[in-house]
Design a protein around this motif. Structure first.
Motif, PDB file in Angstrom:
ATOM      1  N   GLN A  60       0.811  -1.224   0.000  1.00  0.00           N
ATOM      2  CA  GLN A  60       0.000   0.000   0.000  1.00  0.00           C
ATOM      3  C   GLN A  60       0.842   1.270   0.000  1.00  0.00           C
ATOM      4  O   GLN A  60       0.367   2.332  -0.411  1.00  0.00           O
ATOM      5  N   HIS A  61       2.101   1.176   0.469  1.00  0.00           N
ATOM      6  CA  HIS A  61       2.928   2.384   0.489  1.00  0.00           C
ATOM      7  C   HIS A  61       3.101   2.965  -0.908  1.00  0.00           C
ATOM      8  O   HIS A  61       3.288   4.178  -1.070  1.00  0.00           O
ATOM      9  N   ARG A  62       3.012   2.116  -1.925  1.00  0.00           N
ATOM     10  CA  ARG A  62       3.143   2.604  -3.298  1.00  0.00           C
ATOM     11  C   ARG A  62       1.939   3.464  -3.695  1.00  0.00           C
ATOM     12  O   ARG A  62       2.075   4.451  -4.424  1.00  0.00           O
ATOM     13  N   VAL A  63       0.757   3.098  -3.214  1.00  0.00           N
ATOM     14  CA  VAL A  63      -0.449   3.891  -3.470  1.00  0.00           C
ATOM     15  C   VAL A  63      -0.331   5.240  -2.773  1.00  0.00           C
ATOM     16  O   VAL A  63      -0.615   6.291  -3.365  1.00  0.00           O
ATOM     17  N   TRP A  64       0.087   5.223  -1.499  1.00  0.00           N
ATOM     18  CA  TRP A  64       0.216   6.470  -0.734  1.00  0.00           C
ATOM     19  C   TRP A  64       1.247   7.390  -1.364  1.00  0.00           C
ATOM     20  O   TRP A  64       1.065   8.617  -1.394  1.00  0.00           O
ATOM     21  N   LYS A  65       2.332   6.828  -1.878  1.00  0.00           N
ATOM     22  CA  LYS A  65       3.369   7.646  -2.495  1.00  0.00           C
ATOM     23  C   LYS A  65       2.888   8.270  -3.800  1.00  0.00           C
ATOM     24  O   LYS A  65       3.220   9.426  -4.113  1.00  0.00           O
ATOM     25  N   ARG A  66       2.096   7.539  -4.564  1.00  0.00           N
ATOM     26  CA  ARG A  66       1.528   8.114  -5.788  1.00  0.00           C
ATOM     27  C   ARG A  66       0.586   9.272  -5.450  1.00  0.00           C
ATOM     28  O   ARG A  66       0.542  10.284  -6.164  1.00  0.00           O
ATOM     29  N   MET A  67      -0.161   9.118  -4.363  1.00  0.00           N
ATOM     30  CA  MET A  67      -1.037  10.198  -3.923  1.00  0.00           C
ATOM     31  C   MET A  67      -0.213  11.433  -3.553  1.00  0.00           C
ATOM     32  O   MET A  67      -0.564  12.565  -3.919  1.00  0.00           O
ATOM     33  N   ALA A  68       0.878  11.218  -2.822  1.00  0.00           N
ATOM     34  CA  ALA A  68       1.723  12.336  -2.402  1.00  0.00           C
ATOM     35  C   ALA A  68       2.312  13.069  -3.603  1.00  0.00           C
ATOM     36  O   ALA A  68       2.354  14.311  -3.631  1.00  0.00           O
ATOM     37  N   VAL A  69       2.767  12.328  -4.600  1.00  0.00           N
ATOM     38  CA  VAL A  69       3.333  12.941  -5.803  1.00  0.00           C
ATOM     39  C   VAL A  69       2.259  13.713  -6.563  1.00  0.00           C
ATOM     40  O   VAL A  69       2.493  14.827  -7.050  1.00  0.00           O
ATOM     41  N   LEU A  81      12.122  18.532  -6.262  1.00  0.00           N
ATOM     42  CA  LEU A  81      13.001  17.991  -5.232  1.00  0.00           C
ATOM     43  C   LEU A  81      12.276  16.911  -4.454  1.00  0.00           C
ATOM     44  O   LEU A  81      11.144  17.118  -4.006  1.00  0.00           O
ATOM     45  N   ASP A  82      12.922  15.753  -4.301  1.00  0.00           N
ATOM     46  CA  ASP A  82      12.454  14.739  -3.359  1.00  0.00           C
ATOM     47  C   ASP A  82      13.398  14.795  -2.164  1.00  0.00           C
ATOM     48  O   ASP A  82      14.535  14.323  -2.235  1.00  0.00           O
ATOM     49  N   LEU A  83      12.923  15.376  -1.084  1.00  0.00           N
ATOM     50  CA  LEU A  83      13.736  15.583   0.112  1.00  0.00           C
ATOM     51  C   LEU A  83      13.646  14.362   1.017  1.00  0.00           C
ATOM     52  O   LEU A  83      12.573  13.778   1.171  1.00  0.00           O
ATOM     53  N   CYS A  84      14.780  13.982   1.612  1.00  0.00           N
ATOM     54  CA  CYS A  84      14.852  12.727   2.395  1.00  0.00           C
ATOM     55  C   CYS A  84      14.423  11.576   1.487  1.00  0.00           C
ATOM     56  O   CYS A  84      13.557  10.772   1.836  1.00  0.00           O
ATOM     57  N   GLY A  88      14.520   6.204  -3.168  1.00  0.00           N
ATOM     58  CA  GLY A  88      14.128   6.840  -4.419  1.00  0.00           C
ATOM     59  C   GLY A  88      12.719   6.639  -4.933  1.00  0.00           C
ATOM     60  O   GLY A  88      12.408   7.103  -6.038  1.00  0.00           O
ATOM     61  N   ASP A  89      11.829   6.000  -4.176  1.00  0.00           N
ATOM     62  CA  ASP A  89      10.477   5.735  -4.687  1.00  0.00           C
ATOM     63  C   ASP A  89       9.796   6.996  -5.218  1.00  0.00           C
ATOM     64  O   ASP A  89       9.269   7.011  -6.337  1.00  0.00           O
ATOM     65  N   LEU A  90       9.764   8.040  -4.416  1.00  0.00           N
ATOM     66  CA  LEU A  90       9.086   9.271  -4.833  1.00  0.00           C
ATOM     67  C   LEU A  90       9.835   9.965  -5.974  1.00  0.00           C
ATOM     68  O   LEU A  90       9.209  10.537  -6.875  1.00  0.00           O
ATOM     69  N   ALA A  91      11.152   9.900  -5.944  1.00  0.00           N
ATOM     70  CA  ALA A  91      11.940  10.522  -7.012  1.00  0.00           C
ATOM     71  C   ALA A  91      11.636   9.883  -8.363  1.00  0.00           C
ATOM     72  O   ALA A  91      11.519  10.582  -9.384  1.00  0.00           O
ATOM     73  N   PHE A  92      11.488   8.558  -8.393  1.00  0.00           N
ATOM     74  CA  PHE A  92      11.176   7.875  -9.651  1.00  0.00           C
ATOM     75  C   PHE A  92       9.778   8.263 -10.146  1.00  0.00           C
ATOM     76  O   PHE A  92       9.559   8.452 -11.342  1.00  0.00           O
ATOM     77  N   ILE A 132      17.275  12.352 -13.121  1.00  0.00           N
ATOM     78  CA  ILE A 132      17.431  12.331 -11.667  1.00  0.00           C
ATOM     79  C   ILE A 132      18.907  12.441 -11.285  1.00  0.00           C
ATOM     80  O   ILE A 132      19.758  11.740 -11.833  1.00  0.00           O
ATOM     81  N   VAL A 133      19.198  13.318 -10.326  1.00  0.00           N
ATOM     82  CA  VAL A 133      20.532  13.388  -9.736  1.00  0.00           C
ATOM     83  C   VAL A 133      20.386  13.149  -8.246  1.00  0.00           C
ATOM     84  O   VAL A 133      19.477  13.680  -7.596  1.00  0.00           O
ATOM     85  N   TRP A 134      21.269  12.302  -7.691  1.00  0.00           N
ATOM     86  CA  TRP A 134      21.240  11.972  -6.265  1.00  0.00           C
ATOM     87  C   TRP A 134      22.259  12.824  -5.533  1.00  0.00           C
ATOM     88  O   TRP A 134      23.417  12.904  -5.952  1.00  0.00           O
TER      89      TRP A 134
END
Length: 268
Positions: A60-69, A81-84, A88-92, A132-134
Motif C-alpha cells: 500500500q505504500h506505493r499507493v500512498w506515495k503516488r497520492m503524495a506525488v 526535489l524529493d527531500l529525504c 528513491g520511490d518518490l523521485a522515480f 534524476i541526480v542523487w
C-alpha cells in the motif's frame, strides 16, 4: 545552473551491488535522538528497506506515495526535489511526472540509501530516469538557491528531522511562489482507537517482521518517533508559520498515514 555546496553522489563500478555488513547496536533500546544516530540507523536498514516497506504495508505504500506525488502538483518540464529521498520511490514517480524536459533532485543524508537509489536507477531503467541526480546532503541546510523548485515531496522524512521548523522554512525558501510541498508520513492521530491500532501493529507486525531481518532494534524507534511527531493540525500550523499561505493535512490509509500539502504564497 550549478548548485553551490551540493554533493552529487559519485558512483563506483561495484556500487550496484554494494551492501555493507549489518552493524549491530546495543540490546538496550534507547530513542534515536540526534541526526548522527538517525543517519547511522538509515544506513543500516538501507539494504532491506524496500522489501520491508512492501511486506509491512502489503504494497500500500506505493499507493500512498503516488497520492503524495499527485498532490505535489509536479508536471511536465518542472524542476522538483524529493527531500529525504531514501531509496528513491518518490523521485522515480516524480521523474515520470516531469519527463525528459524536467529535472529531479533526490537529496538524503544516508549514503547507503543513495547507493540503493542509484542502483535502482540503473536496474529499473526508463528514459526519463536520466533526469534524476542523487545528492548527499542535509535537509536542514539545503544547497539550492531561493525559488528554485516547482514542487517538493518528502516521504517519511520530516518526522525524523531534529528541527522541523527549520526544515519547513528551508523548503519554503527553495520553492517558487505558488508551488506546493507534499509531505507523506505516519499519522499521529488524535483518535485513541487509531493510535492504539497503530501501536499494536508496530509491536505485533512491524517489529516481528523486522526481527526476521535482524533489524528489530532498528525498527523499535518507530513508536517513539510517532509519539514525538506532530498531529495533522500541528503540521498545518507549522507550515503556515514557515510562510506557506495554505496548508491541509489529509488522513489516509485508515488514519494510519497522513499527507500534508502546503502551498507557497503567491507574491503580488
Amino acid at each position: 545552473m550549478a548548485i553551490a555546496g551540493a554533493a552529487p553522489l559519485k558512483l563506483t563500478p561495484d556500487c550496484l551491488l554494494r551492501l555493507r555488513p549489518r552493524i549491530k547496536i546495543s540490546n538496550a533500546y534507547r530513542p534515536v535522538v540526534c541526526a548522527v544516530e538517525r543517519q547511522a540507523l538509515f544506513n543500516r536498514i538501507a539494504p532491506v528497506y524496500d522489501n520491508l516497506n512492501d511486506l509491512l504495508s502489503l504494497g500500500q505504500h506505493r499507493v500512498w506515495k503516488r497520492m503524495a506525488v499527485s498532490w505535489s502538483g509536479a508536471k511536465e518540464g518542472d524542476r522538483v526535489l524529493d527531500l529525504c529521498c531514501g531509496s528513491g520511490d518518490l523521485a522515480f514517480l516524480l521523474s515520470q511526472k516531469v519527463g525528459l524536459q524536467g529535472k529531479v533532485s533526490g537529496l538524503d543524508f544516508s549514503k547507503e540509501q543513495l547507493f540503493v537509489a542509484a542502483s535502482r536507477q540503473g536496474l529499473l531503467w526508463k528514459a526519463c530516469y536520466k533526469n534524476i541526480v542523487w545528492i548527499e546532503g542535509d535537509a536542514l541546510d539545503l544547497p539550492f538557491p531561493d525559488c528554485y523548485f516547482d514542487a517538493i515531496t518528502v516521504g517519511y522524512g520530516l518526522r525524523n528531522l531534529v528541527d522541523r521548523t527549520k526544515a519547513m522554512k528551508g523548503m519554503f525558501r527553495v520553492l517558487k511562489p505558488g508551488a506546493r510541498v507534499s509531505i507523506l508520513d505516519f499519522n499521529k492521530s488524535s483518535q485513541h482507537f487509531t493510535s492504539t491500532v497503530q501501536e499494536w501493529m508496530i509491536d505485533n507486525v512491524v517489529i516481528p517482521v523486522a526481527s526476521s531481518y535482524g533489524l528489530a532494534e532498528e525498527y523499535t524507534y518507530l513508536k517513539s518517533s510517532i509519539r514525538e511527531f506532530l498531529t495533522g493540525r500541528e503540521l498545518e500550523k507549522l507550515a503556515l508559520e514557515a510562510g506557506f499561505s495554505d496548508a491541509k493535512h489529509y488522513e489516509i490509509g485508515g488514519g494510519l498515514m497522513g499527507s500534508l500539502v502546503a502551498t507557497h504564497a503567491v507574491y503580488k
